[in-house]
Design an enzyme around this catalytic site. Sequence first.
Site, mmCIF file in Angstrom:
data_model
loop_
_atom_site.group_PDB
_atom_site.id
_atom_site.type_symbol
_atom_site.label_atom_id
_atom_site.label_comp_id
_atom_site.label_asym_id
_atom_site.label_seq_id
_atom_site.Cartn_x
_atom_site.Cartn_y
_atom_site.Cartn_z
ATOM 1 N N ASP A 8 20.456 -5.137 -48.181
ATOM 2 C CA ASP A 8 19.581 -4.017 -47.837
ATOM 3 C C ASP A 8 18.344 -4.182 -48.712
ATOM 4 O O ASP A 8 18.439 -4.153 -49.949
ATOM 5 C CB ASP A 8 20.329 -2.708 -48.167
ATOM 6 N N ILE A 9 17.207 -4.371 -48.090
ATOM 7 C CA ILE A 9 15.981 -4.713 -48.832
ATOM 8 C C ILE A 9 15.603 -3.625 -49.851
ATOM 9 O O ILE A 9 14.961 -3.920 -50.860
ATOM 10 C CB ILE A 9 14.822 -5.015 -47.838
ATOM 11 N N ASN A 22 4.496 0.471 -39.092
ATOM 12 C CA ASN A 22 3.697 0.597 -37.869
ATOM 13 C C ASN A 22 2.250 0.843 -38.292
ATOM 14 O O ASN A 22 1.972 1.020 -39.479
ATOM 15 C CB ASN A 22 4.244 1.690 -36.936
ATOM 16 N N VAL A 31 13.722 -0.430 -40.891
ATOM 17 C CA VAL A 31 13.516 -0.752 -42.304
ATOM 18 C C VAL A 31 12.434 0.146 -42.915
ATOM 19 O O VAL A 31 12.507 0.520 -44.101
ATOM 20 C CB VAL A 31 13.221 -2.268 -42.466
ATOM 21 N N ASP A 32 11.460 0.514 -42.114
ATOM 22 C CA ASP A 32 10.378 1.410 -42.559
ATOM 23 C C ASP A 32 10.961 2.756 -43.034
ATOM 24 O O ASP A 32 10.668 3.230 -44.147
ATOM 25 C CB ASP A 32 9.431 1.616 -41.357
ATOM 26 N N GLY A 117 13.275 -5.994 -34.780
ATOM 27 C CA GLY A 117 14.112 -4.827 -34.506
ATOM 28 C C GLY A 117 13.562 -4.090 -33.293
ATOM 29 O O GLY A 117 13.521 -4.636 -32.176
ATOM 30 N N VAL A 118 13.081 -2.878 -33.531
ATOM 31 C CA VAL A 118 12.558 -2.031 -32.454
ATOM 32 C C VAL A 118 11.404 -2.725 -31.699
ATOM 33 O O VAL A 118 11.237 -2.510 -30.497
ATOM 34 C CB VAL A 118 12.070 -0.685 -33.051
ATOM 35 N N TYR A 119 10.639 -3.567 -32.383
ATOM 36 C CA TYR A 119 9.492 -4.226 -31.739
ATOM 37 C C TYR A 119 9.888 -5.393 -30.842
ATOM 38 O O TYR A 119 9.032 -6.004 -30.196
ATOM 39 C CB TYR A 119 8.450 -4.651 -32.778
HETATM 40 P P1 ADP Z 1 10.157 -3.711 -36.259
HETATM 41 O O1 ADP Z 1 9.667 -2.383 -35.770
HETATM 42 O O2 ADP Z 1 9.078 -4.526 -36.934
HETATM 43 O O3 ADP Z 1 10.904 -4.460 -35.205
HETATM 44 P P2 ADP Z 1 12.646 -2.799 -37.552
HETATM 45 O O4 ADP Z 1 12.737 -1.979 -38.787
HETATM 46 O O5 ADP Z 1 13.077 -2.134 -36.274
HETATM 47 O O6 ADP Z 1 11.140 -3.354 -37.484
HETATM 48 O O7 ADP Z 1 13.505 -4.108 -37.745
HETATM 49 C C1 ADP Z 1 13.086 -5.239 -38.468
HETATM 50 C C2 ADP Z 1 14.293 -5.958 -39.032
HETATM 51 O O8 ADP Z 1 14.700 -5.292 -40.232
HETATM 52 C C3 ADP Z 1 15.516 -5.970 -38.115
HETATM 53 O O9 ADP Z 1 16.067 -7.282 -38.126
HETATM 54 C C4 ADP Z 1 16.471 -4.969 -38.780
HETATM 55 O O10 ADP Z 1 17.826 -5.315 -38.574
HETATM 56 C C5 ADP Z 1 16.116 -5.147 -40.240
HETATM 57 N N1 ADP Z 1 16.442 -4.032 -41.145
HETATM 58 C C6 ADP Z 1 16.605 -2.710 -40.859
HETATM 59 N N2 ADP Z 1 16.873 -2.020 -41.986
HETATM 60 C C7 ADP Z 1 16.885 -2.926 -43.011
HETATM 61 C C8 ADP Z 1 17.119 -2.842 -44.413
HETATM 62 N N3 ADP Z 1 17.380 -1.684 -45.017
HETATM 63 N N4 ADP Z 1 17.039 -3.992 -45.159
HETATM 64 C C9 ADP Z 1 16.758 -5.176 -44.568
HETATM 65 N N5 ADP Z 1 16.518 -5.324 -43.259
HETATM 66 C C10 ADP Z 1 16.595 -4.216 -42.479
#
Ligand code: ADP
Length: 180
Positions: A8-9, A22, A31-32, A117-119
């Site tokens: 988890d980052i 965004n 992750v945001d 992820g969502v994008y």
């Molecule tokens: P985007 O909108 O740029 O696609 P997301 O947050 O939906 O961003 O996802 C980007 C990546 O981050 C995905 O692979 C997701 O699984 C990953 N992710 C989500 N939460 C965390 C976290 N806490 N630590 C590391 N990676 C994460």
Amino acid sequence: NIKIICADITTLKVDAIVNAANTTLLGGGGVDGAIHRAAGPELLEECRALKGCKTGQAKITRGYQLPAEYVIHTPGPIYQDGTHGEPELLAHCYRNSLILARDFHCKTIAFPCISAGVYGYPMQDAATIALSTVYTYLADTKANMIVYHVCFNKETEALYRTVLANIMSKQSDSKQSRKC
Ligand code: ADP
């Protein structure tokens, strides 16, 4: 100096973590959302003052309650079909984040898989752009920086390892053929 880890980052004690933000920089899901929750409300306050960020660009804030000192916010492209400049924009996210990290004397930086992820960016393509952009940047600048690619599950970690191995073997092939 490229490390692939599953974590988890928000838990990493590095100089900078990168946020797949965004363009409003006002927080979101994925992750945001996790980064804003862990950093606390002061992060949103500082982000408000930045007045947004264009796709592919990057802006930096402090990390507040996070173990990381800084957060580098970079909005990745929303994936359509790959022909709308998405690869270039995604590469810009990595490159501009690395440049900003260097400007702030960061020696350790951690990236999530931006846009995957969502994008909707296909994971394999997103991982290839992530790793090749970072690899080229480190090779070209000889930057003394450790770059963590943070995968959120074991499948993504395995994919990243395969992609990195392919990039390294292509590099050594091209070195060999230059020698010939
Ligand atoms: P985007 O909108 O740029 O696609 P997301 O947050 O939906 O961003 O996802 C980007 C990546 O981050 C995905 O692979 C997701 O699984 C990953 N992710 C989500 N939460 C965390 C976290 N806490 N630590 C590391 N990676 C994460």
